[in-house]
Design an enzyme around this catalytic site. Structure first.
Site, mmCIF file in Angstrom:
data_model
loop_
_atom_site.group_PDB
_atom_site.id
_atom_site.type_symbol
_atom_site.label_atom_id
_atom_site.label_comp_id
_atom_site.label_asym_id
_atom_site.label_seq_id
_atom_site.Cartn_x
_atom_site.Cartn_y
_atom_site.Cartn_z
ATOM 1 N N TYR A 174 4.888 -13.642 -14.214
ATOM 2 C CA TYR A 174 3.783 -12.914 -13.807
ATOM 3 C C TYR A 174 2.522 -13.514 -14.236
ATOM 4 O O TYR A 174 1.587 -13.489 -13.267
ATOM 5 C CB TYR A 174 3.940 -11.475 -14.546
ATOM 6 C CG TYR A 174 3.142 -10.395 -14.073
ATOM 7 C CD1 TYR A 174 3.144 -9.914 -12.731
ATOM 8 C CD2 TYR A 174 1.949 -10.082 -14.891
ATOM 9 C CE1 TYR A 174 2.289 -8.866 -12.396
ATOM 10 C CE2 TYR A 174 0.931 -9.049 -14.573
ATOM 11 C CZ TYR A 174 1.354 -8.393 -13.262
ATOM 12 O OH TYR A 174 0.522 -7.391 -12.722
ATOM 13 N N SER A 197 -4.721 -10.024 -12.675
ATOM 14 C CA SER A 197 -4.285 -9.061 -13.743
ATOM 15 C C SER A 197 -4.993 -9.563 -15.031
ATOM 16 O O SER A 197 -5.130 -10.900 -15.010
ATOM 17 C CB SER A 197 -2.834 -9.129 -13.938
ATOM 18 O OG SER A 197 -2.509 -8.354 -15.097
ATOM 19 N N ASN A 212 -2.855 -6.876 -2.497
ATOM 20 C CA ASN A 212 -2.494 -5.980 -3.821
ATOM 21 C C ASN A 212 -0.950 -6.238 -4.033
ATOM 22 O O ASN A 212 -0.783 -5.658 -4.983
ATOM 23 C CB ASN A 212 -2.916 -4.630 -3.339
ATOM 24 C CG ASN A 212 -2.237 -3.715 -4.067
ATOM 25 O OD1 ASN A 212 -2.608 -3.369 -5.413
ATOM 26 N ND2 ASN A 212 -1.239 -3.190 -3.806
ATOM 27 N N ALA A 260 1.023 -1.039 0.068
ATOM 28 C CA ALA A 260 0.030 -0.013 0.049
ATOM 29 C C ALA A 260 0.619 1.395 0.125
ATOM 30 O O ALA A 260 0.318 2.349 0.081
ATOM 31 C CB ALA A 260 -1.062 0.045 1.314
ATOM 32 N N ALA A 316 1.536 -16.763 -14.719
ATOM 33 C CA ALA A 316 1.265 -17.748 -14.056
ATOM 34 C C ALA A 316 0.773 -17.476 -12.485
ATOM 35 O O ALA A 316 -0.139 -18.220 -12.072
ATOM 36 C CB ALA A 316 2.825 -18.871 -13.867
ATOM 37 N N ARG A 340 2.333 2.648 -2.455
ATOM 38 C CA ARG A 340 2.269 3.289 -3.672
ATOM 39 C C ARG A 340 1.207 2.921 -4.690
ATOM 40 O O ARG A 340 0.712 1.788 -4.080
ATOM 41 C CB ARG A 340 3.750 3.538 -4.511
ATOM 42 C CG ARG A 340 4.111 2.198 -4.824
ATOM 43 C CD ARG A 340 5.399 2.424 -5.726
ATOM 44 N NE ARG A 340 6.445 1.859 -4.705
ATOM 45 C CZ ARG A 340 7.525 2.484 -4.276
ATOM 46 N NH1 ARG A 340 7.454 3.965 -4.240
ATOM 47 N NH2 ARG A 340 8.398 2.036 -3.631
ATOM 48 N N LYS A 394 -0.583 -14.743 -11.688
ATOM 49 C CA LYS A 394 -2.119 -14.091 -11.422
ATOM 50 C C LYS A 394 -2.997 -15.254 -11.893
ATOM 51 O O LYS A 394 -4.179 -14.986 -11.277
ATOM 52 C CB LYS A 394 -1.699 -12.940 -12.432
ATOM 53 C CG LYS A 394 -0.901 -11.621 -12.125
ATOM 54 C CD LYS A 394 -1.233 -11.281 -10.656
ATOM 55 C CE LYS A 394 -0.483 -9.958 -10.486
ATOM 56 N NZ LYS A 394 -0.873 -9.364 -9.061
HETATM 57 P P1 NAP Z 1 3.472 -0.749 -7.636
HETATM 58 O O1 NAP Z 1 3.399 0.650 -7.831
HETATM 59 O O2 NAP Z 1 4.764 -1.451 -7.999
HETATM 60 O O3 NAP Z 1 3.043 -0.949 -6.165
HETATM 61 C C1 NAP Z 1 3.519 -2.397 -5.653
HETATM 62 C C2 NAP Z 1 3.679 -2.340 -4.208
HETATM 63 O O4 NAP Z 1 4.092 -3.464 -3.368
HETATM 64 C C3 NAP Z 1 5.184 -1.397 -3.973
HETATM 65 O O5 NAP Z 1 5.148 -0.545 -2.918
HETATM 66 C C4 NAP Z 1 6.101 -2.863 -3.774
HETATM 67 O O6 NAP Z 1 7.315 -2.072 -2.935
HETATM 68 C C5 NAP Z 1 5.193 -3.455 -2.794
HETATM 69 N N1 NAP Z 1 5.778 -4.673 -2.716
HETATM 70 C C6 NAP Z 1 6.568 -5.477 -3.436
HETATM 71 N N2 NAP Z 1 7.083 -6.485 -2.968
HETATM 72 C C7 NAP Z 1 6.314 -6.812 -1.890
HETATM 73 C C8 NAP Z 1 6.474 -7.612 -0.510
HETATM 74 N N3 NAP Z 1 7.138 -8.725 -0.655
HETATM 75 N N4 NAP Z 1 5.655 -7.487 0.504
HETATM 76 C C9 NAP Z 1 4.978 -6.467 0.366
HETATM 77 N N5 NAP Z 1 4.964 -5.394 -0.421
HETATM 78 C C10 NAP Z 1 5.545 -5.651 -1.541
HETATM 79 O O7 NAP Z 1 2.479 -1.856 -8.529
HETATM 80 P P2 NAP Z 1 0.885 -1.259 -8.884
HETATM 81 O O8 NAP Z 1 1.002 -1.183 -10.382
HETATM 82 O O9 NAP Z 1 0.309 -0.312 -7.802
HETATM 83 O O10 NAP Z 1 0.260 -2.733 -8.685
HETATM 84 C C11 NAP Z 1 -0.422 -3.066 -7.564
HETATM 85 C C12 NAP Z 1 -1.072 -4.613 -7.869
HETATM 86 O O11 NAP Z 1 -1.819 -4.378 -9.072
HETATM 87 C C13 NAP Z 1 -0.099 -5.621 -8.253
HETATM 88 O O12 NAP Z 1 -0.214 -6.692 -7.543
HETATM 89 C C14 NAP Z 1 -0.117 -5.625 -9.751
HETATM 90 O O13 NAP Z 1 0.498 -6.844 -10.036
HETATM 91 C C15 NAP Z 1 -1.351 -5.364 -10.061
HETATM 92 N N6 NAP Z 1 -1.664 -4.862 -11.416
HETATM 93 C C16 NAP Z 1 -1.239 -3.530 -12.007
HETATM 94 C C17 NAP Z 1 -1.367 -3.218 -13.044
HETATM 95 C C18 NAP Z 1 -1.183 -2.071 -13.651
HETATM 96 O O14 NAP Z 1 -1.086 -1.667 -14.809
HETATM 97 N N7 NAP Z 1 -0.348 -1.135 -12.833
HETATM 98 C C19 NAP Z 1 -2.159 -4.096 -13.979
HETATM 99 C C20 NAP Z 1 -2.607 -5.397 -13.585
HETATM 100 C C21 NAP Z 1 -2.324 -5.787 -12.375
HETATM 101 P P3 NAP Z 1 8.601 -1.841 -4.132
HETATM 102 O O15 NAP Z 1 8.301 -0.687 -4.835
HETATM 103 O O16 NAP Z 1 9.657 -1.683 -2.944
HETATM 104 O O17 NAP Z 1 9.047 -3.147 -4.890
#
Ligand code: NAP
Length: 247
Positions: free
Chosen positions: A155, A142, A90, A13, A157, A15, A159
């Site tokens: 990724y 996703s 998330n 959460a 697999a 970012r 999701k």
């Molecule tokens: P993001 O901006 O990279 O944010 C993800 C957050 O999760 C980051 O703060 C990250 O920290 C944290 N994180 C990573 N590894 C972790 C761990 N082991 N334990 C706890 N927290 C951890 O990603 P987002 O775009 O907001 O995506 C959020 C979710 O939506 C993800 O599951 C992603 O797969 C899914 N999603 C996103 C999109 C898209 O278009 N953005 C599309 C489909 C699905 P760090 O930055 O330090 O790694």
């Protein structure tokens, strides 16, 4: 307010989508517990939510790949708030590479956070939610978990697995009034998608009937619906927020 007297936990959460979800649930009256591996950004998000809502936020550095860390955080939430109603899994990462070049480490890292991380948190909340005889589990999948994508074997697999896990959780816990659903975002503007090359972004945009990237708000609005009363008869589903990209 739609979530008055509710307690929510959101992983990843600090970012992006997770931050928007935490803000949205807090604005609707829920007590909020957030975790992430990025400690500095997490504490900034905590301060911003507290400033905007006047609500105290529980924030802790938790790596979701560790079951003891997830269990410890859930115990802390129960100590602080007395219950836990809504879990949003998330946290997610990408380590893209073509199959033949993908290392075992790249595979393990993505499966570890995206799939095992969700399993760990679900396992930690299942017992208290079963005792309460109510709960909502929302897993961030996703569209890549539905359609696959060259360069994202790990990724996709993770999701796809998360969507299947959601259905099993819905079947196992439904009798205790616990709903489990997945969300499949398409192409949402965050740090994760900012990493994509201009060529890749252009190709993605061509596939979206609505002709634009999604906003984190679009995903948070669906989380709010799935966390609230209006979705009480919906479970085991994967709902896309993708501007029509996959249909
Ligand atoms: P993001 O901006 O990279 O944010 C993800 C957050 O999760 C980051 O703060 C990250 O920290 C944290 N994180 C990573 N590894 C972790 C761990 N082991 N334990 C706890 N927290 C951890 O990603 P987002 O775009 O907001 O995506 C959020 C979710 O939506 C993800 O599951 C992603 O797969 C899914 N999603 C996103 C999109 C898209 O278009 N953005 C599309 C489909 C699905 P760090 O930055 O330090 O790694």
């Amino acid at each position: 307010m739609k979530l008055e007297n509710k307690v929510s936990m959101v992983t990843g959460a600090a970012r992006g989508i997770g931050r928007e979800i935490a803000f949205t649930l807090a604005k609707e009256g829920s007590a909020i517990a957030i975790c992430d591996v990025s400690e500095e950004a997490l504490s900034q998000t905590k301060n911003e939510i507290e400033g905007a809502t006047g609500r105290k936020v529980l924030a802790e550095k938790v790596d979701v790949t560790s079951f003891p860390a997830c269990q410890g955080f859930v115990n802390k939430i129960l100590d602080n708030f007395g219950k836990l109603d809504i879990l949003v899994n998330n946290a997610g990462i990408t380590r893209d590479n073509l199959l033949l070049r993908m290392s075992e480490d790249e595979w393990d890292a993505v499966l570890g956070v995206n799939l095992k991380g969700a399993f760990n948190c679900i396992k930690a909340v299942a017992r208290p939610m079963m005792k309460q005889r109510c709960g909502r589990i929302i897993n961030m999948a996703s569209i890549i978990g539905i359609m696959g994508n060259a360069g994202q074997a790990n990724y996709s697999a993770s999701k796809g697995g998360l969507i299947a896990l959601t259905k099993t959780v819905a079947k196992e816990l439904g009798a205790r009034n616990i709903n489990a659903n997945a969300i499949a975002p398409g192409f949402i503007q965050t740090d994760m998608t900012d990493k994509l090359s201009p060529g890749m972004k252009e190709a993605m945009l061509k596939m979206i009937p609505l002709g634009k990237m999604g906003d984190t708000r679009n995903v948070a609005d669906l989380v709010l619906f799935l966390a609230g009363e209006g979705s009480s008869y919906i479970t085991g589903q994967c709902i896309q927020v993708d501007g029509g990209m996959v249909m």
